[in-house]
Motif scaffolding. Structure first.
Motif, PDB file in Angstrom:
ATOM      1  N   PRO B  81       0.814  -1.220   0.000  1.00 25.50           N
ATOM      2  CA  PRO B  81       0.000   0.000   0.000  1.00 25.50           C
ATOM      3  C   PRO B  81       0.847   1.270   0.000  1.00 25.50           C
ATOM      4  O   PRO B  81       0.490   2.254  -0.647  1.00 25.50           O
ATOM      5  CB  PRO B  81      -0.836  -0.118   1.277  1.00 25.50           C
ATOM      6  CG  PRO B  81      -0.180  -1.170   2.093  1.00 25.50           C
ATOM      7  CD  PRO B  81       0.534  -2.073   1.151  1.00 25.50           C
ATOM      8  N   GLY B  82       1.982   1.236   0.731  1.00 25.34           N
ATOM      9  CA  GLY B  82       2.841   2.423   0.777  1.00 25.34           C
ATOM     10  C   GLY B  82       3.348   2.796  -0.614  1.00 25.34           C
ATOM     11  O   GLY B  82       3.354   3.956  -1.006  1.00 25.34           O
ATOM     12  N   VAL B  85       0.621   4.345  -2.763  1.00 28.89           N
ATOM     13  CA  VAL B  85       0.378   5.764  -2.502  1.00 28.89           C
ATOM     14  C   VAL B  85       1.476   6.608  -3.144  1.00 28.89           C
ATOM     15  O   VAL B  85       1.211   7.663  -3.716  1.00 28.89           O
ATOM     16  CB  VAL B  85       0.271   6.028  -0.983  1.00 28.89           C
ATOM     17  CG1 VAL B  85       0.185   7.515  -0.700  1.00 28.89           C
ATOM     18  CG2 VAL B  85      -0.940   5.316  -0.409  1.00 28.89           C
ATOM     19  N   SER B 106      -7.581  -5.529  -1.876  1.00 29.80           N
ATOM     20  CA  SER B 106      -8.544  -4.646  -1.226  1.00 29.80           C
ATOM     21  C   SER B 106      -7.852  -3.543  -0.438  1.00 29.80           C
ATOM     22  O   SER B 106      -8.230  -2.377  -0.523  1.00 29.80           O
ATOM     23  CB  SER B 106      -9.446  -5.456  -0.292  1.00 29.80           C
ATOM     24  OG  SER B 106     -10.342  -6.227  -1.043  1.00 29.80           O
ATOM     25  N   HIS B 107      -6.822  -3.907   0.347  1.00 32.94           N
ATOM     26  CA  HIS B 107      -6.233  -2.867   1.196  1.00 32.94           C
ATOM     27  C   HIS B 107      -5.501  -1.823   0.362  1.00 32.94           C
ATOM     28  O   HIS B 107      -5.499  -0.643   0.711  1.00 32.94           O
ATOM     29  CB  HIS B 107      -5.337  -3.460   2.286  1.00 32.94           C
ATOM     30  CG  HIS B 107      -4.115  -4.173   1.803  1.00 32.94           C
ATOM     31  ND1 HIS B 107      -4.161  -5.272   0.990  1.00 32.94           N
ATOM     32  CD2 HIS B 107      -2.812  -3.929   2.016  1.00 32.94           C
ATOM     33  CE1 HIS B 107      -2.935  -5.674   0.742  1.00 32.94           C
ATOM     34  NE2 HIS B 107      -2.085  -4.882   1.351  1.00 32.94           N
ATOM     35  N   LEU B 110      -8.110   0.455  -1.036  1.00 31.98           N
ATOM     36  CA  LEU B 110      -8.579   1.410  -0.026  1.00 31.98           C
ATOM     37  C   LEU B 110      -7.556   2.519   0.199  1.00 31.98           C
ATOM     38  O   LEU B 110      -7.918   3.684   0.392  1.00 31.98           O
ATOM     39  CB  LEU B 110      -8.862   0.679   1.292  1.00 31.98           C
ATOM     40  CG  LEU B 110     -10.120  -0.201   1.292  1.00 31.98           C
ATOM     41  CD1 LEU B 110     -10.169  -1.069   2.540  1.00 31.98           C
ATOM     42  CD2 LEU B 110     -11.373   0.657   1.203  1.00 31.98           C
ATOM     43  N   ALA B 111      -6.259   2.159   0.185  1.00 28.67           N
ATOM     44  CA  ALA B 111      -5.214   3.171   0.384  1.00 28.67           C
ATOM     45  C   ALA B 111      -5.272   4.207  -0.741  1.00 28.67           C
ATOM     46  O   ALA B 111      -5.219   5.421  -0.491  1.00 28.67           O
ATOM     47  CB  ALA B 111      -3.840   2.518   0.440  1.00 28.67           C
ATOM     48  N   ASP B 114      -8.374   6.387  -0.417  1.00 22.46           N
ATOM     49  CA  ASP B 114      -8.244   7.429   0.587  1.00 22.46           C
ATOM     50  C   ASP B 114      -7.358   8.568   0.087  1.00 22.46           C
ATOM     51  O   ASP B 114      -7.600   9.745   0.368  1.00 22.46           O
ATOM     52  CB  ASP B 114      -7.655   6.818   1.867  1.00 22.46           C
ATOM     53  CG  ASP B 114      -7.837   7.742   3.050  1.00 22.46           C
ATOM     54  OD1 ASP B 114      -8.975   8.201   3.264  1.00 22.46           O
ATOM     55  OD2 ASP B 114      -6.846   8.010   3.753  1.00 22.46           O
ATOM     56  N   PHE B 115      -6.331   8.197  -0.655  1.00 21.94           N
ATOM     57  CA  PHE B 115      -5.467   9.205  -1.271  1.00 21.94           C
ATOM     58  C   PHE B 115      -6.278  10.057  -2.248  1.00 21.94           C
ATOM     59  O   PHE B 115      -6.154  11.284  -2.288  1.00 21.94           O
ATOM     60  CB  PHE B 115      -4.306   8.509  -1.997  1.00 21.94           C
ATOM     61  CG  PHE B 115      -3.461   9.426  -2.829  1.00 21.94           C
ATOM     62  CD1 PHE B 115      -2.402  10.111  -2.260  1.00 21.94           C
ATOM     63  CD2 PHE B 115      -3.726   9.608  -4.172  1.00 21.94           C
ATOM     64  CE1 PHE B 115      -1.624  10.962  -3.022  1.00 21.94           C
ATOM     65  CE2 PHE B 115      -2.955  10.470  -4.944  1.00 21.94           C
ATOM     66  CZ  PHE B 115      -1.900  11.145  -4.357  1.00 21.94           C
ATOM     67  N   THR B 130     -13.527  -5.859  -1.627  1.00 17.78           N
ATOM     68  CA  THR B 130     -14.120  -5.579  -0.314  1.00 17.78           C
ATOM     69  C   THR B 130     -15.346  -4.665  -0.403  1.00 17.78           C
ATOM     70  O   THR B 130     -15.363  -3.691  -1.170  1.00 17.78           O
ATOM     71  CB  THR B 130     -13.081  -4.959   0.642  1.00 17.78           C
ATOM     72  OG1 THR B 130     -13.723  -4.697   1.894  1.00 17.78           O
ATOM     73  CG2 THR B 130     -12.501  -3.665   0.101  1.00 17.78           C
ATOM     74  N   ALA B 132     -16.228  -2.596   1.727  1.00 12.58           N
ATOM     75  CA  ALA B 132     -15.909  -1.283   2.294  1.00 12.58           C
ATOM     76  C   ALA B 132     -15.637  -0.245   1.213  1.00 12.58           C
ATOM     77  O   ALA B 132     -15.909   0.939   1.399  1.00 12.58           O
ATOM     78  CB  ALA B 132     -14.699  -1.401   3.221  1.00 12.58           C
ATOM     79  N   LYS B 137     -16.429   2.586   3.626  1.00 16.55           N
ATOM     80  CA  LYS B 137     -15.341   3.538   3.372  1.00 16.55           C
ATOM     81  C   LYS B 137     -15.537   4.264   2.044  1.00 16.55           C
ATOM     82  O   LYS B 137     -14.610   4.824   1.484  1.00 16.55           O
ATOM     83  CB  LYS B 137     -13.987   2.807   3.362  1.00 16.55           C
ATOM     84  CG  LYS B 137     -13.697   1.964   4.597  1.00 16.55           C
ATOM     85  CD  LYS B 137     -12.996   2.774   5.670  1.00 16.55           C
ATOM     86  CE  LYS B 137     -12.920   2.049   6.997  1.00 16.55           C
ATOM     87  NZ  LYS B 137     -12.083   0.852   6.961  1.00 16.55           N
TER      88      LYS B 137
END
Lengths: 619, 401
Positions: B81-82, B85, B106-107, B110-111, B114-115, B130, B132, B137
């Motif tokens: 995820p890092g 982003v 999924s994660h 989501l990252a 959110d960005f 997901t 979410a 989310k």
């Protein structure tokens, strides 16, 4: 009762699979002291080569011959890598080989995809062992029965090799005291090559025998490598019987554990390791080394505060960083911020392993706890950025206090593996505790307050905090406490003799290092805007190790340079190609060969050599 | 013999050379930033990339969107995820893309989502499953193409409810996708069939399943039917051990995603027969839009399409549809243009719901069978996602609106 017996057999067959891989790793480490990160890669290669061979060779002979031939082929590759690469760096600081084998792993990962493609492959079933036999009315696969026999068979063969041959005697001698073996005139180079080849053979065989029961795929290496290390440590390094015992215990606990707690397998291994290491600091059957050496070899030159030239360099770098936003765009600033954060992370790891002599395989724990501390304070208390930055590192501090208390009671690789166990336990708690941590979907929306939201402001916040922290770490290194810590690292006996409370000093050093890592984690959470279990996971700990080793563990400035080089390089390469693993891996291998003391270590050595020769000329 | 100095010089020279090579970029194009786990999950993301590349080619061959050509800048996220982003940041601040699309995990989805919210950029999520993503989310800047976990579980639960089996066991990887699939499936099936009983659940660690012990544990609970969520190498181990140990004899198995070629083909002649699965029977879909897609795909890549291919294709088409339906390339116009917009996919038409930006794409459900030593799906039908999504009021509740 019938069920219990069958489940016991299931445990046995898993134990055999685990043992094959772990025994090779154990032998390699026991004799050569190489932390062979590429062991999983050889396991994967074994499976892939065996797949190819058994696809084209027919019949029972073709199948079993294919498995053996695959293991032999990969063993030859291992021998070549040992001769060409690892031999060059035996005189490097210990653990440096970890860096080289990490590079090899990256290269093999991409090569496997290039050669065998991206899809999972399904190997053939073993001829004559496709079905099952009835045991207590349950169908039990014949192939699993074969595996159950194979484990002890290998154990027996290894026992014969080590106890009944001259070569085995030499290997055992080298495991106990390799300096003495060398002093007695045994050619270490070929002994090491032989041992490494044998270890790789076992890894590849372990991979090859998986093809009738598993899929052959490109993530096999990372799935097995940590497990193999854990088994080796629980058993005691260099002890093959110990590895067997440990495989047995873990596999059986898992087979029965999942009946009571179906989610146990994620963490079981690390729990067992933590318990065993706390009770038996050298593993189940391991013994303390005859000549305990400091974990990192001797430091050639005592560290000194910066010379005038050095100070000028630091000043120039500092000024460049301060004026960077005038030239750099948002993305470059973003990457620079990340590099600064990792410089702090690497510096904190170096405080623990370079200064304190405590190698950590789980340093991401404190980084991750700092990041999660931030996220939880923001999500549940709605604190402002300033308050969060002050409070969040305390979660990392708390973690370091608890984990450190146990860890400093061990030494060397056992200490390192206990840090790994605690890191994995923390990871698993965060991964599973959905209601609080968001589980693997993480926590989102952790962005800086408005005043620090734009890239330039956040860059300056990071620069200030990292600058102060790195300065503080340097001051610690050259403070009386720092000297005491280095004293404990360099000679336990002497430190004890002059009345230093080693445990307390190292514990304090451990906590300090964890705290600085936690500060890094806080900044990272705000930089990325979200936190995930990845930020506390093994790959991040490995990245930290790579940075420290690349820069030069025996220098004070090394980790910062290492972090800069590694992070900039990997960000750049990942941004430009998806084949970044093979390029980054090759870079690391080249750097390892070019700078066997690490980058900064190399330049210091080069620089001071000139100085020495000038002085000699004067006299 | 290369000296050390030459070696170092060569390395540094290589870095500098690589840094100076920058792709020339056309001036007046629509730029879309694309991120996916190409190095981590190539088996899924390479067919996906083929899919969007094919769609991109078609879009530009037809003159682009509103007269402008479309350019996609693609980045790898290394499965982290890092890094995702960082890549998103590069695309937005350096390459000045107008929209983001992609992601598999999924994660990571989501990252990036959110960005996108923070930077106010529209993001079209492709493969993350997901719930979410568009519900708990969810936010205005994110659209999602693939049917989520609840849709997939709901499609299977509807069929499972017709089976006579009363004793059910579940097996799923121990992470969010596994947990939410089991939760959704259980809830829907229990509601439809109050008489059934849940007798066991197994939660192997993702990609580290100890298959023998797990299968044995399932056998002990003597279920009449099993709901499976494992996939990839876990699925292979589960099928192999389960078949040899006769776990599947006389038992119904209902299985998430197993009919997708990505998973089914990996099982070769050991593919299980008679499982009730969601998937993608590319070999037997006979609709004009799918036939056109399939022949174009096979001609371009000399390979058959996977599920990832249609997801990639549909994502690109959906992104283009959003742009074509918007007044400008500003994010607020793109959001307005995306709400309710219809787009073409090889599965037929789909649209983004105005309420949650979830696409109404559905899934194929059917039984597995063996043909010519290969696993295929038979007796399948296409279930439209729209029929399995909650109504507007419930959705608003899920989104906390």
């Amino acid at each position: 009762m019938d069920f219990i017996f069958i489940q016991f057999l299931n445990g046995l067959s898993s134990a055999s699979s685990l043992f094959l891989v772990a025994s090779g790793l154990s032998i390699i480490f026991g004799v050569t002291r190489i932390t062979n990160f590429a062991h999983g890669a050889f396991y994967m290669m074994g499976a892939y080569v065996a797949y190819t061979l058994t696809e084209s060779w027919m019949g029972a002979l073709g199948f079993w011959g294919g498995l053996i031939a695959a293991a032999v082929a990969v063993a030859i590759l291992g021998a070549l890598i040992e001769i060409v690469l690892l031999r060059r760096i035996y005189n490097s600081p210990e653990l440096f080989q970890l860096l080289a084998t990490f590079g090899v792993t990256l290269v093999i990962q991409d090569l496997v995809i290039q050669i065998w493609g991206v899809d999972d492959l399904l190997g053939r079933r073993a001829p004559g062992m496709k079905g099952a036999v009835e045991i207590f009315g349950q169908a039990f696969p014949t192939y699993e029965l074969m595996l159950i026999v194979l484990g002890p068979l290998c154990l027996g063969a290894l026992w014969l090799l080590f106890n009944k041959t001259r070569w085995g005697v030499l290997v055992r001698a080298a495991t106990q005291d390799r300096m003495m073996v060398s002093a007695l005139g045994v050619n270490q180079a070929w002994l090491f090559t032989g041992v490494f080849t044998l270890g790789v053979f076992l890894a590849a065989l372990g991979g090859a025998v998986q093809i009738p029961r598993d899929a052959v795929h490109n993530a096999m290496d990372l799935q097995i490598i940590v497990e193999a290390f854990v088994v080796v440590v629980i058993g005691g390094f260099g002890n093959v019987l110990g590895a067997f015992l440990a495989s047995f215990i873990i596999a059986e606990l898992n087979a029965f554990g999942i009946l009571l707690f179906p989610k146990i397998s994620m963490i079981l291994m690390f729990l067992v390791m933590a318990v065993v290491l706390v009770i038996r600091p050298y593993g189940l059957l391991g013994k303390a080394e005859a000549h305990p050496r400091t974990a990192l070899g001797s430091v050639i030159r005592p560290w000194a505060p910066l010379s005038k030239l050095g100070k000028n360099w630091v000043l120039a770098l500092g000024l460049a960083l301060v004026f960077l936003p005038m030239f750099a765009g948002d993305f470059l600033l973003n990457v620079s911020t990340e590099i600064l954060i990792f410089a702090l992370f690497a510096a904190s790891l170096h405080l623990m392993m370079g200064v304190g002599g405590m190698v950590s395989f789980g340093h991401a724990a404190y980084f991750g706890l700092g990041a999660y501390g931030t996220a939880l304070l923001v999500k549940f208390l709605g604190l402002s950025m300033g308050a969060t930055m002050v409070l969040a590192p305390f979660l990392a501090v708390a973690g370091a206090i608890i984990f450190g208390w146990f860890c400093v009671r061990l030494s060397g690789v056992y200490l390192a593996m206990l840090t790994l166990a605690f890191a994995q336990i923390s990871w698993s708690v965060i991964f599973q505790w959905d209601d609080v941590t968001g589980g693997d979907n993480g926590l989102l929306g952790i962005w800086p307050d408005a005043w620090a939201a734009d890239q330039t402001s956040f860059y300056y916040v990071t620069l200030a905090i990292v600058g102060i922290s790195v300065y503080a770490i340097r001051r610690i290194v050259f403070s009386p406490f720092g000297y005491t810590l280095r004293g404990c690292r360099d000679s336990l006996l002497r430190a004890d003799a002059i009345g230093i409370d080693r445990l307390r000093i190292q514990w304090f050093g451990f906590v300090l290092a964890g705290s600085f890592a936690g500060v890094g984690g806080v900044l990272f959470a705000y930089l990325k805007g979200s936190v995930f279990p990845d930020y506390i996971s093994i790959p991040l700990s490995v990245d930290g190790l790579v940075m420290v080793l690349l820069g030069g563990i025996q220098t004070v400035a090394g980790p910062i340079v290492g972090a800069g080089v590694f992070k900039a390089l990997s960000t750049f390469i990942i941004s430009h190609t998806e084949f970044w693993k093979i390029i980054l891996g090759s870079f690391i291998i080249v750097l390892v060969v070019a700078f066997p003391q690490g980058i900064v270590g190399f330049f210091l050595e080069h620089f001071s050599k000139k100085k020495d020769s000038i002085e000699e000329g004067k006299s | 013999m290369i000296t050390r100095r030459q070696l170092i010089g060569g390395v540094l020279g290589g870095v500098v050379a690589a840094m100076t090579i920058q792709g020339a970029q056309a001036a007046d194009t629509i730029k879309i930033g694309e991120i996916n786990s190409y190095s981590k999950m190539p088996a899924f993301t390479v067919p996906y990339r083929n899919g969007w590349q094919l769609a991109l080619e078609e879009i530009n061959a037809a003159g682009g969107i509103n007269g402008k050509l479309v350019e996609v800048i693609s980045k790898d996220d290394a499965g982290k995820p890092g890094e995702a982003v960082t890549a998103a940041n590069e695309l937005v601040s350096k390459d000045n893309v107008h929209m983001l699309m992609g992601t598999f995990f999924s994660h990571i989805g989501l990252a990036v989502s959110d960005f996108a919210l923070q930077k106010e950029v529209v993001f079209v999520a492709a493969e993350p499953l997901t719930d979410a993503m568009t519900w708990s989310k969810g936010h205005d800047y994110v659209f999602r193409v693939r049917p989520n976990v609840t849709i997939q579980a709901s499609i299977l639960a509807n069929e499972a409810a017709k089976l006579p089996a009363k004793r059910w066991a579940t097996i799923a990887p121990n992470y969010e996708y596994g947990k939410s699939s089991v939760e959704a499936f259980k809830a829907i099936l229990s509601e439809k069939r109050p008489d059934i009983e849940w007798v066991d659940e197994q939660w192997p660690t993702l990609f580290k399943m100890d298959a023998g012990s797990t299968v044995q544990a399932l056998l002990r609970s003597e279920p009449e039917a099993i709901f499976n969520v494992t996939f990839g190498s876990d699925l292979t181990k589960f099928v192999r051990e389960g078949t040899t140990r006769k776990l599947f004899d006389g038992r119904e198995v209902v299985s998430m995603l197993t009919g997708e070629p990505e998973y089914l083909d990996a099982l070769r002649d050991e593919a299980p027969e008679g499982w009730l699965v969601t998937g993608y029977p590319w070999y037997s879909i006979d609709t004009p839009e799918h036939n056109a897609f399939r022949s174009a795909y096979e001609a371009k890549f000399d390979d058959y399409p996977r599920l990832g291919s249609i997801v990639g294709y549909a994502t690109m088409k959906a992104t283009a549809a959003i742009i074509a339906n918007s007044k400008s390339l500003k994010s607020e116009d793109l959001i307005a243009g995306g709400k309710g917009v219809e787009f073409d996919t090889p599965m037929g038409k789909a649209s983004f719901r105005a309420v949650d930006h979830q696409a109404t794409l559905g899934a194929y459900v059917g039984r597995t069978a063996l043909k010519d030593d290969k696993g295929i799906m038979v007796d399948w039908k296409y279930e439209d996602g729209a029929n399995h999504l909650p109504d507007e009021a419930t959705t608003k509740e899920l989104r906390g609106m």
